[in-house]
Write a protein that holds these residues in place. Structure first.
Motif, short mmCIF file in Angstrom:
data_model
loop_
_atom_site.label_atom_id
_atom_site.label_comp_id
_atom_site.label_asym_id
_atom_site.label_seq_id
_atom_site.Cartn_x
_atom_site.Cartn_y
_atom_site.Cartn_z
N ARG A 87 13.12 99.24 45.04
CA ARG A 87 14.29 99.27 45.93
C ARG A 87 13.85 99.77 47.31
O ARG A 87 13.00 100.64 47.42
CB ARG A 87 15.34 100.21 45.38
CG ARG A 87 16.04 99.69 44.16
CD ARG A 87 17.18 100.64 43.78
NE ARG A 87 17.98 100.07 42.73
CZ ARG A 87 19.04 99.30 42.95
NH1 ARG A 87 19.42 99.02 44.17
NH2 ARG A 87 19.72 98.79 41.94
N ILE A 88 14.46 99.23 48.34
CA ILE A 88 14.14 99.73 49.68
C ILE A 88 14.94 101.01 49.92
O ILE A 88 16.00 101.22 49.34
CB ILE A 88 14.40 98.68 50.78
CG1 ILE A 88 15.88 98.31 50.87
CG2 ILE A 88 13.55 97.44 50.58
CD1 ILE A 88 16.22 97.51 52.10
N VAL A 90 15.93 104.22 53.02
CA VAL A 90 16.19 104.39 54.45
C VAL A 90 14.88 104.40 55.24
O VAL A 90 14.78 103.86 56.34
CB VAL A 90 16.98 105.70 54.69
CG1 VAL A 90 17.12 106.01 56.17
CG2 VAL A 90 18.35 105.59 54.04
N GLU A 91 13.83 104.98 54.64
CA GLU A 91 12.53 105.06 55.33
C GLU A 91 11.92 103.67 55.55
O GLU A 91 11.07 103.49 56.41
CB GLU A 91 11.55 105.93 54.55
CG GLU A 91 11.86 107.42 54.56
CD GLU A 91 12.98 107.79 53.57
OE1 GLU A 91 13.06 107.17 52.50
OE2 GLU A 91 13.77 108.69 53.90
N ASP A 92 12.34 102.69 54.74
CA ASP A 92 11.80 101.34 54.88
C ASP A 92 12.46 100.56 56.01
O ASP A 92 11.98 99.50 56.40
CB ASP A 92 11.99 100.55 53.57
CG ASP A 92 11.20 101.14 52.41
OD1 ASP A 92 10.05 101.56 52.64
OD2 ASP A 92 11.74 101.18 51.30
N LEU A 93 13.58 101.06 56.50
CA LEU A 93 14.34 100.33 57.52
C LEU A 93 13.86 100.69 58.91
O LEU A 93 13.43 101.80 59.17
CB LEU A 93 15.83 100.63 57.39
CG LEU A 93 16.47 100.29 56.04
CD1 LEU A 93 17.93 100.71 56.03
CD2 LEU A 93 16.33 98.81 55.74
#
Length: 105
Positions: A87-88, A90-93
């Motif tokens: 799952r993505i 917040v840090e991936d955005l």
């Protein structure tokens, strides 16, 4: 998945899943092993079994045994499905900004 397998493998799986066919030992392994796309050599060997069934030189039960033999001869094993993607968070955005400069009219 099964949507990517060719007609020979689909035929073999349908035969192995036919409740009127006496399944030989190894049928479950063969089913799992043929549920992913296999090489043209495997498909050719399955086609040979299918042709012998169509020529009536094999019964449906014998054809099922032939399918299991193909899986055994080629040393096929079930293939584990690929892991689910992570799952993505917040840090991936990130934010991407674009600007277009239009020519003057």
């Amino acid at each position: 998945g099964q949507e990517q397998i060719g007609p020979k493998q689909r035929w073999a799986l349908e035969l192995l899943r036919d409740p009127t066919v006496a399944l030989p030992a190894g049928a479950e392994l063969a089913d799992e092993s043929l549920s992913v796309e296999r090489s043209s050599a495997v498909r050719r060997a399955l086609g040979d079994v299918q042709e012998r069934l169509l020529d009536r030189t094999l019964s449906r039960d014998e054809a099922a045994a032939g399918i299991v033999r193909v899986v055994s001869d080629f040393g096929l094993q079930p293939v584990a499905p690929p892991p689910l993607p992570e799952r993505i968070t917040v840090e991936d955005l990130g934010v991407v900004c674009w600007m277009a400069v239009l020519p003057q009219r």
